[in-house]
Design a protein around this motif. Sequence first.
Motif, PDB file in Angstrom:
ATOM      1  N   GLU A 220       0.822  -1.212   0.000  1.00 27.07           N
ATOM      2  CA  GLU A 220       0.000   0.000   0.000  1.00 27.07           C
ATOM      3  C   GLU A 220       0.855   1.260   0.000  1.00 27.07           C
ATOM      4  OE1 GLU A 220      -3.237   0.122  -0.540  1.00 27.07           O
ATOM      5  OE2 GLU A 220      -3.010  -2.045  -0.818  1.00 27.07           O
ATOM      6  N   ASP A 221       1.934   1.247   0.775  1.00 28.09           N
ATOM      7  CA  ASP A 221       2.844   2.396   0.780  1.00 28.09           C
ATOM      8  C   ASP A 221       3.504   2.568  -0.586  1.00 28.09           C
ATOM      9  OD1 ASP A 221       2.342   3.203   3.341  1.00 28.09           O
ATOM     10  OD2 ASP A 221       4.046   2.155   4.233  1.00 28.09           O
ATOM     11  N   MET A 222       3.870   1.450  -1.197  1.00 29.11           N
ATOM     12  CA  MET A 222       4.476   1.528  -2.532  1.00 29.11           C
ATOM     13  C   MET A 222       3.486   2.103  -3.544  1.00 29.11           C
ATOM     14  SD  MET A 222       6.700  -1.978  -2.958  1.00 29.11           S
ATOM     15  CE  MET A 222       7.953  -2.442  -1.764  1.00 29.11           C
ATOM     16  N   LYS A 223       2.226   1.694  -3.415  1.00 30.29           N
ATOM     17  CA  LYS A 223       1.207   2.221  -4.323  1.00 30.29           C
ATOM     18  C   LYS A 223       1.017   3.721  -4.098  1.00 30.29           C
ATOM     19  CE  LYS A 223      -1.568  -1.969  -4.991  1.00 30.29           C
ATOM     20  NZ  LYS A 223      -2.873  -2.630  -4.722  1.00 30.29           N
ATOM     21  N   GLU A 224       1.082   4.147  -2.829  1.00 30.23           N
ATOM     22  CA  GLU A 224       0.922   5.575  -2.542  1.00 30.23           C
ATOM     23  C   GLU A 224       2.058   6.379  -3.156  1.00 30.23           C
ATOM     24  OE1 GLU A 224       0.424   8.595   1.292  1.00 30.23           O
ATOM     25  OE2 GLU A 224       0.138   6.432   1.557  1.00 30.23           O
ATOM     26  N   PHE A 225       3.246   5.854  -3.078  1.00 29.65           N
ATOM     27  CA  PHE A 225       4.383   6.528  -3.712  1.00 29.65           C
ATOM     28  C   PHE A 225       4.276   6.439  -5.231  1.00 29.65           C
ATOM     29  CE2 PHE A 225       8.600   6.556  -5.621  1.00 29.65           C
ATOM     30  CZ  PHE A 225       9.134   7.720  -5.096  1.00 29.65           C
ATOM     31  N   GLY A 226       3.843   5.255  -5.702  1.00 31.23           N
ATOM     32  CA  GLY A 226       3.741   5.004  -7.143  1.00 31.23           C
ATOM     33  C   GLY A 226       4.582   3.813  -7.545  1.00 31.23           C
ATOM     34  N   LEU A 227       3.940   2.681  -7.811  1.00 30.48           N
ATOM     35  CA  LEU A 227       4.685   1.480  -8.198  1.00 30.48           C
ATOM     36  C   LEU A 227       5.478   1.712  -9.479  1.00 30.48           C
ATOM     37  CD1 LEU A 227       2.017  -1.281  -7.457  1.00 30.48           C
ATOM     38  CD2 LEU A 227       4.238  -1.039  -6.332  1.00 30.48           C
ATOM     39  N   VAL A 228       4.848   2.356 -10.441  1.00 30.04           N
ATOM     40  CA  VAL A 228       5.531   2.617 -11.708  1.00 30.04           C
ATOM     41  C   VAL A 228       6.714   3.562 -11.481  1.00 30.04           C
ATOM     42  CG1 VAL A 228       5.286   3.552 -14.039  1.00 30.04           C
ATOM     43  CG2 VAL A 228       3.430   2.203 -13.030  1.00 30.04           C
ATOM     44  N   SER A 229       6.528   4.550 -10.611  1.00 28.19           N
ATOM     45  CA  SER A 229       7.620   5.497 -10.315  1.00 28.19           C
ATOM     46  C   SER A 229       8.805   4.779  -9.697  1.00 28.19           C
ATOM     47  CB  SER A 229       7.121   6.591  -9.373  1.00 28.19           C
ATOM     48  OG  SER A 229       6.121   7.374  -9.990  1.00 28.19           O
ATOM     49  N   LEU A 230       8.532   3.829  -8.807  1.00 27.91           N
ATOM     50  CA  LEU A 230       9.615   3.066  -8.181  1.00 27.91           C
ATOM     51  C   LEU A 230      10.367   2.233  -9.212  1.00 27.91           C
ATOM     52  CD1 LEU A 230       8.140   1.775  -4.782  1.00 27.91           C
ATOM     53  CD2 LEU A 230      10.190   3.178  -5.096  1.00 27.91           C
ATOM     54  N   VAL A 231       9.614   1.563 -10.068  1.00 25.29           N
ATOM     55  CA  VAL A 231      10.246   0.709 -11.076  1.00 25.29           C
ATOM     56  C   VAL A 231      11.021   1.553 -12.083  1.00 25.29           C
ATOM     57  CG1 VAL A 231       9.840  -0.964 -12.922  1.00 25.29           C
ATOM     58  CG2 VAL A 231       8.537  -1.107 -10.795  1.00 25.29           C
ATOM     59  N   GLN A 232      10.472   2.699 -12.470  1.00 26.08           N
ATOM     60  CA  GLN A 232      11.176   3.580 -13.407  1.00 26.08           C
ATOM     61  C   GLN A 232      12.460   4.117 -12.772  1.00 26.08           C
ATOM     62  OE1 GLN A 232      10.185   4.268 -16.788  1.00 26.08           O
ATOM     63  NE2 GLN A 232      12.352   4.821 -16.667  1.00 26.08           N
ATOM     64  N   MET A 233      12.406   4.384 -11.463  1.00 25.17           N
ATOM     65  CA  MET A 233      13.613   4.822 -10.754  1.00 25.17           C
ATOM     66  C   MET A 233      14.681   3.741 -10.841  1.00 25.17           C
ATOM     67  SD  MET A 233      14.013   5.733  -6.699  1.00 25.17           S
ATOM     68  CE  MET A 233      12.668   6.929  -6.723  1.00 25.17           C
ATOM     69  N   ALA A 234      14.274   2.489 -10.652  1.00 25.76           N
ATOM     70  CA  ALA A 234      15.221   1.377 -10.748  1.00 25.76           C
ATOM     71  C   ALA A 234      15.792   1.259 -12.153  1.00 25.76           C
ATOM     72  CB  ALA A 234      14.538   0.076 -10.333  1.00 25.76           C
ATOM     73  N   VAL A 235      14.942   1.440 -13.161  1.00 25.75           N
ATOM     74  CA  VAL A 235      15.390   1.378 -14.557  1.00 25.75           C
ATOM     75  C   VAL A 235      16.472   2.421 -14.810  1.00 25.75           C
ATOM     76  CG1 VAL A 235      14.706   1.834 -16.949  1.00 25.75           C
ATOM     77  CG2 VAL A 235      13.256   0.413 -15.490  1.00 25.75           C
ATOM     78  N   ASP A 236      16.226   3.643 -14.366  1.00 21.82           N
ATOM     79  CA  ASP A 236      17.192   4.729 -14.592  1.00 21.82           C
ATOM     80  C   ASP A 236      18.522   4.437 -13.890  1.00 21.82           C
ATOM     81  OD1 ASP A 236      15.242   6.038 -16.031  1.00 21.82           O
ATOM     82  OD2 ASP A 236      14.607   7.307 -14.358  1.00 21.82           O
ATOM     83  N   LEU A 237      18.449   3.895 -12.685  1.00 21.85           N
ATOM     84  CA  LEU A 237      19.670   3.633 -11.917  1.00 21.85           C
ATOM     85  C   LEU A 237      20.456   2.447 -12.457  1.00 21.85           C
ATOM     86  CD1 LEU A 237      18.290   4.226  -8.308  1.00 21.85           C
ATOM     87  CD2 LEU A 237      20.008   5.613  -9.485  1.00 21.85           C
ATOM     88  N   LEU A 238      19.782   1.540 -13.157  1.00 18.72           N
ATOM     89  CA  LEU A 238      20.485   0.398 -13.743  1.00 18.72           C
ATOM     90  C   LEU A 238      21.544   0.825 -14.750  1.00 18.72           C
ATOM     91  CD1 LEU A 238      17.712  -2.302 -14.349  1.00 18.72           C
ATOM     92  CD2 LEU A 238      19.716  -2.501 -12.857  1.00 18.72           C
ATOM     93  N   ASN A 239      21.370   2.025 -15.312  1.00 13.55           N
ATOM     94  CA  ASN A 239      22.314   2.532 -16.311  1.00 13.55           C
ATOM     95  C   ASN A 239      23.302   3.532 -15.725  1.00 13.55           C
ATOM     96  OD1 ASN A 239      21.064   1.088 -18.478  1.00 13.55           O
ATOM     97  ND2 ASN A 239      19.411   2.597 -18.460  1.00 13.55           N
ATOM     98  N   ASP A 240      23.314   3.662 -14.390  1.00 11.49           N
ATOM     99  CA  ASP A 240      24.210   4.626 -13.757  1.00 11.49           C
ATOM    100  C   ASP A 240      25.669   4.155 -13.865  1.00 11.49           C
ATOM    101  OD1 ASP A 240      23.518   7.099 -11.743  1.00 11.49           O
ATOM    102  OD2 ASP A 240      25.482   6.232 -11.326  1.00 11.49           O
ATOM    103  N   LYS A 241      26.586   5.089 -13.743  1.00  9.68           N
ATOM    104  CA  LYS A 241      28.005   4.773 -13.892  1.00  9.68           C
ATOM    105  C   LYS A 241      28.578   4.023 -12.694  1.00  9.68           C
ATOM    106  CE  LYS A 241      29.136   8.653 -16.947  1.00  9.68           C
ATOM    107  NZ  LYS A 241      29.962   9.876 -17.126  1.00  9.68           N
ATOM    108  N   LEU A 242      28.042   4.271 -11.502  1.00  5.23           N
ATOM    109  CA  LEU A 242      28.620   3.686 -10.296  1.00  5.23           C
ATOM    110  C   LEU A 242      27.965   2.354  -9.931  1.00  5.23           C
ATOM    111  CD1 LEU A 242      29.191   6.750  -7.945  1.00  5.23           C
ATOM    112  CD2 LEU A 242      30.819   5.598  -9.429  1.00  5.23           C
TER     113      LEU A 242
END
Length: 293
Positions: A220-242
């Motif tokens: 429920e907390d994840m849904k309040e934040f946004g499940l898609v937003s969390l997953v998209q955040m992970a997608v963006d970080l997967l391509n990070d340099k560090l």
Amino acid sequence: MALRAIDNALPITPDRPKKQAKVIVKQPENGVNDENKVPLPISTEATIDYIPTESLKAIADPESKLQGLIEELESKDWTKVCESLNTARQFTLYHSSLLLPSLDKVVVILVKSMKNPRSALCKTSIMASSDIFSAFGDKLLDSTATDAFDALLLQLLLKASQDKRFVCEEADRALNVMVKSMTPLPLLLRLKGYVSHRNLRVRAKAAASISNCVPNMGLEDMKEFGLVSLVQMAVDLLNDKLPEAREAARRIGMSVYEAITGNEEQKLESWQSFCQSNLQPIHAQSMIKLISP
């Protein structure tokens, strides 16, 4: 004068770990400046003890001591500020209700101390922030202290990203204490902006803190934040340099996957459906691959 034979030299021994920061400026032997020379600085000697939390003790007369605490914390003498920060730590541990009305002022001083070029003062202020997180937790997000908290969070991320190892490690510890002491969702809302910070090390430290928050959140907390937003955040970080940021991305993705699929028998199929419905094809493929055995 003849040089001492090397066989008679004292043996070289490895340095012991430092527990104190000591600053010494020597004065002339007779204690008086020579009028024919440039005046020498006044002798100063400062020893800063890094006191672990478990060694701090209660204050005998806290009400009386509190009256001058803020003034002492604002001293121009950095050694007195260090001492006062340790006193503030004692208040957080044993007399937190007395310190609460002045919490925002104390946090502002912590931020100022972390910006100080003296590493001893910086480390002491970081240690104080850990104790404040433990004692006050979500109270730091109250309306009276929220701006001060945002400034503190940024400084901790910056200090955890720098090259001075003993400061960096202390800041990492403080960030971990912060995550353990605060409710995940409101803290995540504060952290999310830093995963797009221009400093790649700050991004990585913010991502690591978020990856520690997310597993403590329910669906429920994840849904309040946004499940898609969390997953998209992970997608963006997967391509990070560090690597630290990429590892955080994997942890975030796994946490969301576990929350979404729960006890379903066809977990992978459910995850594939979610990703393909909410992400661009290339991003969906990345997240599916992250979970696939």
